[in-house]
Design a protein around this motif. Structure first.
Motif, PDB file in Angstrom:
ATOM      1  N   ARG A  87     -10.713  -9.899  -3.220  1.00  0.00           N
ATOM      2  CA  ARG A  87     -10.275 -10.605  -2.003  1.00  0.00           C
ATOM      3  C   ARG A  87     -11.234 -10.233  -0.884  1.00  0.00           C
ATOM      4  NH1 ARG A  87      -5.211  -7.129   0.671  1.00  0.00           N
ATOM      5  NH2 ARG A  87      -6.486  -5.290   1.013  1.00  0.00           N
ATOM      6  N   SER A 136     -11.025  -5.615   3.417  1.00  0.00           N
ATOM      7  CA  SER A 136     -10.218  -5.200   4.564  1.00  0.00           C
ATOM      8  C   SER A 136     -11.138  -4.838   5.726  1.00  0.00           C
ATOM      9  CB  SER A 136      -9.378  -3.986   4.178  1.00  0.00           C
ATOM     10  OG  SER A 136      -8.910  -3.329   5.334  1.00  0.00           O
ATOM     11  N   ILE A 164     -10.405  -2.824   8.113  1.00  0.00           N
ATOM     12  CA  ILE A 164     -10.174  -1.454   8.600  1.00  0.00           C
ATOM     13  C   ILE A 164     -10.445  -0.414   7.515  1.00  0.00           C
ATOM     14  CG2 ILE A 164      -7.670  -1.664   8.216  1.00  0.00           C
ATOM     15  CD1 ILE A 164      -7.329   0.239  10.690  1.00  0.00           C
ATOM     16  N   LEU A 165     -10.092  -0.745   6.277  1.00  0.00           N
ATOM     17  CA  LEU A 165     -10.257   0.216   5.173  1.00  0.00           C
ATOM     18  C   LEU A 165     -11.676   0.195   4.612  1.00  0.00           C
ATOM     19  CD1 LEU A 165      -8.669   2.086   3.097  1.00  0.00           C
ATOM     20  CD2 LEU A 165      -8.623   0.057   1.628  1.00  0.00           C
ATOM     21  N   VAL A 180      -3.310  -4.797  -5.084  1.00  0.00           N
ATOM     22  CA  VAL A 180      -4.198  -4.126  -4.122  1.00  0.00           C
ATOM     23  C   VAL A 180      -4.574  -2.742  -4.655  1.00  0.00           C
ATOM     24  CG1 VAL A 180      -4.257  -3.021  -1.849  1.00  0.00           C
ATOM     25  CG2 VAL A 180      -3.387  -5.358  -2.067  1.00  0.00           C
ATOM     26  N   PHE A 181      -3.586  -2.014  -5.153  1.00  0.00           N
ATOM     27  CA  PHE A 181      -3.854  -0.635  -5.571  1.00  0.00           C
ATOM     28  C   PHE A 181      -4.498  -0.574  -6.960  1.00  0.00           C
ATOM     29  CE2 PHE A 181      -0.848  -0.050  -2.079  1.00  0.00           C
ATOM     30  CZ  PHE A 181      -1.594   0.837  -1.319  1.00  0.00           C
ATOM     31  N   PHE A 205      -8.393  -0.880  -6.764  1.00  0.00           N
ATOM     32  CA  PHE A 205      -9.255   0.257  -6.401  1.00  0.00           C
ATOM     33  C   PHE A 205      -9.749   1.015  -7.638  1.00  0.00           C
ATOM     34  CE2 PHE A 205      -6.580   0.475  -2.296  1.00  0.00           C
ATOM     35  CZ  PHE A 205      -7.443  -0.378  -1.632  1.00  0.00           C
ATOM     36  N   THR A 212      -3.372  -6.012   6.124  1.00  0.00           N
ATOM     37  CA  THR A 212      -3.500  -4.571   5.857  1.00  0.00           C
ATOM     38  C   THR A 212      -2.134  -3.889   5.880  1.00  0.00           C
ATOM     39  OG1 THR A 212      -5.795  -4.180   6.504  1.00  0.00           O
ATOM     40  CG2 THR A 212      -4.252  -2.407   6.951  1.00  0.00           C
ATOM     41  N   SER A 230      -0.340  -4.779   2.802  1.00  0.00           N
ATOM     42  CA  SER A 230      -0.970  -4.237   1.595  1.00  0.00           C
ATOM     43  C   SER A 230      -0.682  -2.755   1.439  1.00  0.00           C
ATOM     44  CB  SER A 230      -2.490  -4.408   1.669  1.00  0.00           C
ATOM     45  OG  SER A 230      -2.846  -5.752   1.808  1.00  0.00           O
ATOM     46  N   ALA A 231      -0.788  -2.047   2.553  1.00  0.00           N
ATOM     47  CA  ALA A 231      -0.775  -0.584   2.496  1.00  0.00           C
ATOM     48  C   ALA A 231       0.606   0.014   2.722  1.00  0.00           C
ATOM     49  CB  ALA A 231      -1.744  -0.029   3.544  1.00  0.00           C
ATOM     50  N   PHE A 286      -0.447   8.393  -3.484  1.00  0.00           N
ATOM     51  CA  PHE A 286      -1.809   7.869  -3.574  1.00  0.00           C
ATOM     52  C   PHE A 286      -2.618   8.903  -4.348  1.00  0.00           C
ATOM     53  CE2 PHE A 286      -5.799   6.207  -2.320  1.00  0.00           C
ATOM     54  CZ  PHE A 286      -5.594   4.971  -1.734  1.00  0.00           C
TER      55      PHE A 286
HETATM   56  C1  OVM Z   1      -5.977  -2.741   3.628  1.00  0.00           C
HETATM   57  C2  OVM Z   1      -5.416  -1.623   2.804  1.00  0.00           C
HETATM   58  C3  OVM Z   1      -4.851  -1.885   1.601  1.00  0.00           C
HETATM   59  C4  OVM Z   1      -4.346  -0.864   0.830  1.00  0.00           C
HETATM   60  C5  OVM Z   1      -4.403   0.424   1.272  1.00  0.00           C
HETATM   61  C6  OVM Z   1      -4.969   0.693   2.478  1.00  0.00           C
HETATM   62  C7  OVM Z   1      -4.725   3.001   2.107  1.00  0.00           C
HETATM   63  C8  OVM Z   1      -5.467  -0.343   3.270  1.00  0.00           C
HETATM   64  O1  OVM Z   1      -5.761  -3.906   3.272  1.00  0.00           O
HETATM   65  O2  OVM Z   1      -6.600  -2.493   4.650  1.00  0.00           O
HETATM   66  O3  OVM Z   1      -5.041   1.945   2.961  1.00  0.00           O
END
Ligand code: OVM
Length: 413
Positions: free
Chosen positions: A94, A97, A99-100, A183-184, A187, A246, A249-250, A297
């Motif tokens: 996708r 992010s 921020i991440l 999402v997880f 990774f 975000t 997701s998180a 996590f």
């Molecule tokens: C995000 C995102 C998604 C999953 C975990 C995360 C641990 C951030 O979409 O920014 O932070």
């Protein structure tokens, strides 16, 4: 085409530095995910930095080395993705992010807005509502006596209070679960777990995209706050939508599995539960110990931006390093009696939320949810018992249960 040119086109196989210990463990196998702690010990004992043969990547699993990598974002970046996939050479599933999966200076701007919206001041306003919901949910479940701790509490609570706080519609929130799972999983490696999860995803992506749009969010939630920041010129409106993504997701799987892990920990350690029931004020410290002992996590990656030396090993640029935060949290080099679950311990230097500039931006709301649920339970519940075998949920990045059949017995007042 001459021979050299053909060789240049052949896929490059990553090579470990000559002096790095090579470990032949698949951290994503069901065997490891079922009981990872012995494997974490093997990783830590092999050396401060190791090479994971199966995935051709480095790994750090000791508290000190994990800290070193996470506190040097210039050398160990996030913009190549924090999964095994290197965004410089492979296509992410996708849009990354904002921020991440970014570095400063881009990261600093989005992070600043995000952190302000989730500030202690903002969260204080939510406490009363969160407590009321927790109290009602816990009392209802005591009435019921026997229930599934995952679906009826661990999932139900964040799906109500966190999703309300963001401001997404009540209908369809179940879509947040397969989406978060994806999402997880993403990774980690593109293994069967990833592929099966991806194949089942269709309508959930649609729902998430819908829920991130301004007109579908309440006027008073974090989502509205993000769009207000866009109105003020701090973000574009598209960025506001991506930051809602975000949050969605998180913010769910993480807190959901943490509450489930807390239930399992206390069902298995009744002596520790007794300590908390005698002093429900310990709830916040206790959730910290749950996060240390069973980190939700478990691991993610950084990528080297330049040639560097880590733990006396020369690393090339573009090397992925697996950062096993769940192992740092059991490292006997850092913790006394690392493998004992002890709610009287001060577990605040745990790595469950990571550390450094990318340290979990939602950690205060995560702690708030965990503390409030544990406190409500500790106030009203005398005993938590497992009625059957809990079912683990396997995921490439997070650890938790898909079902926890439990019985709770009310305190006699
Ligand atoms: C995000 C995102 C998604 C999953 C975990 C995360 C641990 C951030 O979409 O920014 O932070």
């Amino acid at each position: 085409m001459n021979q050299t040119a053909v060789a240049d086109l052949a896929p490059q196989r990553a090579m470990p530095a000559p002096n790095v210990p090579i470990v032949n463990i698949d951290p994503y196998s069901e065997e490891v995910l079922t009981d990872p702690y012995g494997y974490y010990e093997q990783l830590r004992d092999a050396g401060p930095l190791v090479w994971l043969k199966e995935y051709e990547t480095y790994a750090v699993a000791r508290h000190e080395a994990v800290t070193r990598v996470l506190t040097d974002p210039k050398t160990y970046c996030s913009s190549a993705g924090v999964g095994l996939t290197n965004f410089h050479t492979e296509k992410p599933w996708r849009k990354p992010s904002i921020i991440l999966e970014v570095d400063p200076p881009e990261h600093s701007r989005t992070r600043k807005v995000f952190v302000r919206i989730l500030s202690p001041r903002a969260l204080n306003k939510l406490r009363e509502r969160f407590e009321r919901e927790a109290e009602a949910m816990v009392l209802r479940l005591i009435e019921k006596g026997e229930y599934d701790g995952v679906t009826e509490l661990a999932e139900a609570y964040p799906l109500k209070v966190f999703a309300d706080a963001v401001g997404v519609p009540p209908d369809g929130r179940q879509h947040l679960l397969p989406y978060g799972d994806m999402v997880f999983n993403a990774f980690g490696p593109m293994n069967e777990r990833f592929k099966q999860c991806f194949a089942k995803l269709g309508p959930s992506i649609e729902w998430i995209n819908m829920a991130c749009q301004r007109e579908n969010l309440t006027k008073d939630g974090f989502g509205a706050d993000l769009y207000a920041a866009a109105d003020a010129g701090e973000l574009t409106h598209e960025e506001a939508g991506l930051l809602v993504r975000t949050m969605l997701s998180a913010g769910l799987d993480t807190t959901i599995y943490t509450i489930g892990n807390a239930l399992a920990c206390f069902a298995r350690h009744p002596d520790q539960w007794k300590i908390v029931t005698e002093n429900p004020g310990l709830a916040r410290q206790a959730i910290e110990e749950v996060l240390r002992y069973e980190s939700t996590f478990h691991s993610f990656y950084r990528t080297t931006t330049q040639p560097t030396t880590l733990e006396n090993v020369a690393l090339d640029a573009e090397q992925k390093i697996l950062v096993v935060v769940a192992s740092a949290n059991r490292d006997p080099r850092h913790w006394q009696n690392a493998d004992s679950f002890d709610v009287t311990r001060k577990a605040t230097s745990n790595m469950a939320f990571g550390t450094g500039i990318h340290g979990c931006a939602g950690q205060m709301i995560a702690r708030l949810e965990g503390e409030i649920i544990l406190k409500a339970l500790a106030t009203h519940v005398d005993k938590i018992e497992l009625l059957g075998k809990p079912h683990l949920h396997f995921n490439n990045t997070v650890r938790g249960y898909s079902s926890l059949p439990i019985r709770v017995t009310a305190k006699k007042h």
